[in-house]
Design a protein around this motif. Structure first.
Motif, mmCIF file in Angstrom:
data_model
loop_
_atom_site.group_PDB
_atom_site.id
_atom_site.type_symbol
_atom_site.label_atom_id
_atom_site.label_comp_id
_atom_site.label_asym_id
_atom_site.label_seq_id
_atom_site.Cartn_x
_atom_site.Cartn_y
_atom_site.Cartn_z
ATOM 1 N N VAL A 106 27.208 8.507 -44.289
ATOM 2 C CA VAL A 106 27.263 7.167 -44.039
ATOM 3 C C VAL A 106 25.777 7.066 -43.502
ATOM 4 O O VAL A 106 25.444 7.526 -42.560
ATOM 5 N N GLU A 107 25.034 6.371 -44.413
ATOM 6 C CA GLU A 107 23.523 5.982 -43.959
ATOM 7 C C GLU A 107 23.383 4.636 -43.227
ATOM 8 O O GLU A 107 23.701 3.448 -43.603
ATOM 9 N N VAL A 108 22.613 4.565 -42.100
ATOM 10 C CA VAL A 108 22.517 3.521 -41.095
ATOM 11 C C VAL A 108 20.924 3.498 -40.979
ATOM 12 O O VAL A 108 20.267 4.024 -40.476
ATOM 13 N N ILE A 109 20.323 2.313 -41.575
ATOM 14 C CA ILE A 109 18.930 2.045 -41.549
ATOM 15 C C ILE A 109 18.789 0.445 -41.237
ATOM 16 O O ILE A 109 18.935 -0.270 -41.867
ATOM 17 N N GLY A 110 18.189 0.065 -39.940
ATOM 18 C CA GLY A 110 17.964 -1.264 -39.425
ATOM 19 C C GLY A 110 18.210 -1.398 -38.234
ATOM 20 O O GLY A 110 18.331 -0.491 -37.450
ATOM 21 N N GLU A 111 18.358 -2.637 -37.958
ATOM 22 C CA GLU A 111 18.561 -3.472 -36.503
ATOM 23 C C GLU A 111 20.063 -2.917 -36.073
ATOM 24 O O GLU A 111 21.114 -3.193 -37.016
ATOM 25 N N VAL A 112 20.501 -2.513 -34.777
ATOM 26 C CA VAL A 112 21.664 -2.037 -34.411
ATOM 27 C C VAL A 112 22.159 -3.025 -33.372
ATOM 28 O O VAL A 112 21.146 -3.153 -32.350
ATOM 29 N N SER A 113 23.288 -3.368 -33.149
ATOM 30 C CA SER A 113 23.717 -4.181 -32.045
ATOM 31 C C SER A 113 25.209 -4.087 -31.813
ATOM 32 O O SER A 113 25.936 -3.463 -32.587
ATOM 33 N N ALA A 114 25.503 -4.392 -30.650
ATOM 34 C CA ALA A 114 27.305 -4.482 -30.174
ATOM 35 C C ALA A 114 27.686 -5.574 -29.563
ATOM 36 O O ALA A 114 26.705 -6.302 -29.073
ATOM 37 N N GLU A 115 28.846 -5.822 -29.912
ATOM 38 C CA GLU A 115 29.389 -6.827 -29.013
ATOM 39 C C GLU A 115 30.666 -6.206 -28.543
ATOM 40 O O GLU A 115 31.561 -5.915 -28.936
ATOM 41 N N ILE A 116 30.344 -6.419 -27.008
ATOM 42 C CA ILE A 116 31.256 -5.746 -26.118
ATOM 43 C C ILE A 116 32.109 -6.795 -25.162
ATOM 44 O O ILE A 116 31.349 -7.482 -24.648
#
Length: 561
Positions: free
Chosen positions: A417-427
């Motif tokens: 699983v490739e993840v490239i870019g902006e990362v965010s979370a909604e908690i």
């Protein structure tokens, strides 16, 4: 044999130089518009130095020593002459050092002075890391035509604003830097700093925090007092924000950053602003923290490849606008843009029993933990800028064993699983106190169970005693989670001292004297779907992963939600 030259060549992985025979002219006097005189040193080949392209470095840390010579020597040996100038109020330059406040006017005056010198040729390149990059951004919209390129590394146009956020004050960076520059001109400064690193770390636990500079230095620091008293959005810092200048930069820019550098988000923002304005820009991001050797190696390569070619009126070697080190895959890859096209955000949801899944959660009770600022959740690796502290990728097992850290983990991946870019979370979060922080960290768990941090971020909440969605912006990343690994998300309420501990009282950070422990809840049900949003790239989207039999909700059909 010039041992220093050979060592620098080896350290920076450079080809042999054109010459090792250099001359240094010390203490050149550069007048500023207000009558202040700044000092500079000129490095040049002993023979034929006049008229060569000039590299300008403006630096607050001195013009000599182990940290400076490896920046200057390789350039002067390979086709440049180099002018390195001490900024106002540092190392013999006149005036008072008021960090970052005089760099626009002093920088523009210095450019005019250099161009008027009889030894100047026809071209100049601006170069340098961190503060030395900020001084480039400060003048970049008003460069004379003789400037042919900018090469800022681990830097950005609003240098202090990320770590002075009202909703996420990064204590360690400005405090440690303020202590360092306050004592940098004392005798035996570097050994003193190394020996005093533990004292500096203890000082950050002082209450009230506006006494911490005295605990670390034995006296007040105006800069530290400023950063404690004024958030990023206050007028005090307005003149240090050069973001509005970026779109007007006419010269080509090649910037170098690190996935674990404090300034990376702003650096990527600057790159996007240049591209949006139609400017010539490229960026290289490696698996580095702020002071990693790879930053210096890559920046020197850009100066000698990109910068020198442009200074000579030549085309630099062709390459893609964006070059990224993809962690996990452990390789460099080229992309046409940042963020890369076609990498789309996909939601990985928090579930009961520590499960992370692409399925949405059903009915469930919240998870709970207690955050005590008297024993704050520690910062472990990651984005760090402090003497004696290891940043970057580290083992998180000790951190994850703490009772104040929740973890949510996928099943074993049956494909990359490739993840490239902006990362965010909604908690979805609630505390029994009105003031609390939410810290989220993305980790890669290998086949042996070792959890390694990929990226993270924190947001401070007001009104945290009401159930609400905390939106956390994590650091951007490029990471490939390999087959047989698992994806993990940590949720906690701090990473001290990278971020200042939240006292839970709402008192100003500079004067808070009371610490209150908070009982925190993290929700993960249909009405409160806590999730991390990962930019999953096409090779690992539905066409490649569907039908692989991933368990615990990791069938890729869940990624369409």
């Amino acid at each position: 044999m010039n041992l220093g030259s050979h060592l620098t060549q080896c350290l920076l992985s450079l080809p042999p130089p054109l010459t090792r025979d250099l001359v240094v002219e010390h203490d050149l006097r550069v007048p500023m518009r207000d009558g202040t005189v700044l000092l500079a040193d000129r490095w040049r080949p002993r023979s034929g130095g006049d008229g060569l392209p000039t590299v300008l470095l403006r630096i607050p840390y001195g013009r000599a020593g182990m940290a400076v010579v490896p920046m200057v020597r390789p350039l002067a040996e390979r086709g440049f002459q180099v002018l390195i100038q001490s900024t106002r109020g540092t190392f013999g330059s006149g005036g008072v050092f008021d960090p970052m406040r005089h760099e626009r006017e002093d920088g523009l005056d210095t450019l005019d002075w250099v161009i008027a010198q009889p030894w100047f040729g026809e071209a100049m390149v601006l170069y340098g890391m961190s503060y030395l990059g900020f001084v480039q951004w400060a003048v970049a919209d008003q460069l004379p035509p003789q400037v042919k390129a900018m090469i800022p590394a681990v830097s950005e146009s609003a240098l202090s604003l990320e770590f002075l956020r009202a909703d996420g004050f990064s204590l360690e960076t400005p405090f440690g830097w303020g202590v360092m520059v306050a004592g940098q001109e004392r005798r035996w400064a570097v050994p003193r700093q190394l020996l005093g690193a533990r004292r500096v770390r203890r000082a950050m636990s002082e209450l009230p925090l506006n006494q911490a500079d005295f605990a670390a230095l034995g006296h007040r620091s105006d800069y530290i007092q400023d950063v404690l008293a004024h958030d990023a959005g206050t007028p005090r810092w307005a003149e240090l924000d050069h973001r509005h200048r970026v779109a007007d930069i006419a010269v080509p820019v090649s910037s170098v950053g690190g996935w674990y550098d404090i300034f990376l988000p702003g650096q990527l923002r600057d790159h996007q602003a240049l591209v949006a304005a139609g400017r010539q820009a490229r960026i290289t991001v490696g698996p580095w923290s702020h002071t990693s050797r790879g930053v210096g190696v890559t920046a020197a390569g850009e100066a000698l490849g990109f910068g020198l070619a442009l200074a000579r009126g030549e085309r630099p070697p062709e390459r893609a606008p964006v070059r990224l080190f993809v962690m996990g895959e452990e390789t460099w890859r080229d992309f046409p843009s940042w963020p890369p096209p076609d990498c789309a955000p996909r939601r990985f949801h928090l579930h009961p029993d520590g499960v992370l899944s692409t399925d949405t959660a059903g009915e469930s009770a919240p998870d709970r933990y207690r955050y005590d600022p008297a024993d704050p959740t520690p910062a472990v690796g990651g984005v760090r800028l402090a003497l004696g502290v290891r940043g970057g990728r580290v083992d998180n097992s000790g951190l994850e064993a703490r009772p104040d850290v929740l973890t949510y983990t996928t099943a074993v991946l049956e494909t990359d699983v490739e993840v490239i870019g902006e990362v965010s979370a909604e908690i979805w979060f609630r505390s029994d106190l009105p003031h609390a922080d939410v810290f989220v960290r993305l980790c890669d768990v290998d086949a042996k169970g070792r959890s390694t941090n990929v990226c993270d971020g924190l947001v401070g909440l007001t009104g945290a005693d009401r159930t609400s969605r905390a939106t956390v912006r994590l650091w951007p990343t490029a990471h490939r989670f390999r087959l047989g690994h698992r994806i993990r998300v940590q949720v906690s309420s701090g990473a001290f001292p990278r971020y200042n501990r939240n006292p839970g009282t709402g008192e100003p950070r500079a004067t808070a004297t009371t610490l209150r422990a908070g009982n925190q809840e993290v929700f993960h049900d249909a009405e409160h779907p806590s999730a991390i949003l990962l930019p999953v790239c096409p090779a690992t989207q539905k066409s490649d992963l569907a039908g692989r039999g991933l368990e615990h909700g990791l069938d890729i059909s869940g990624l369409d939600n």
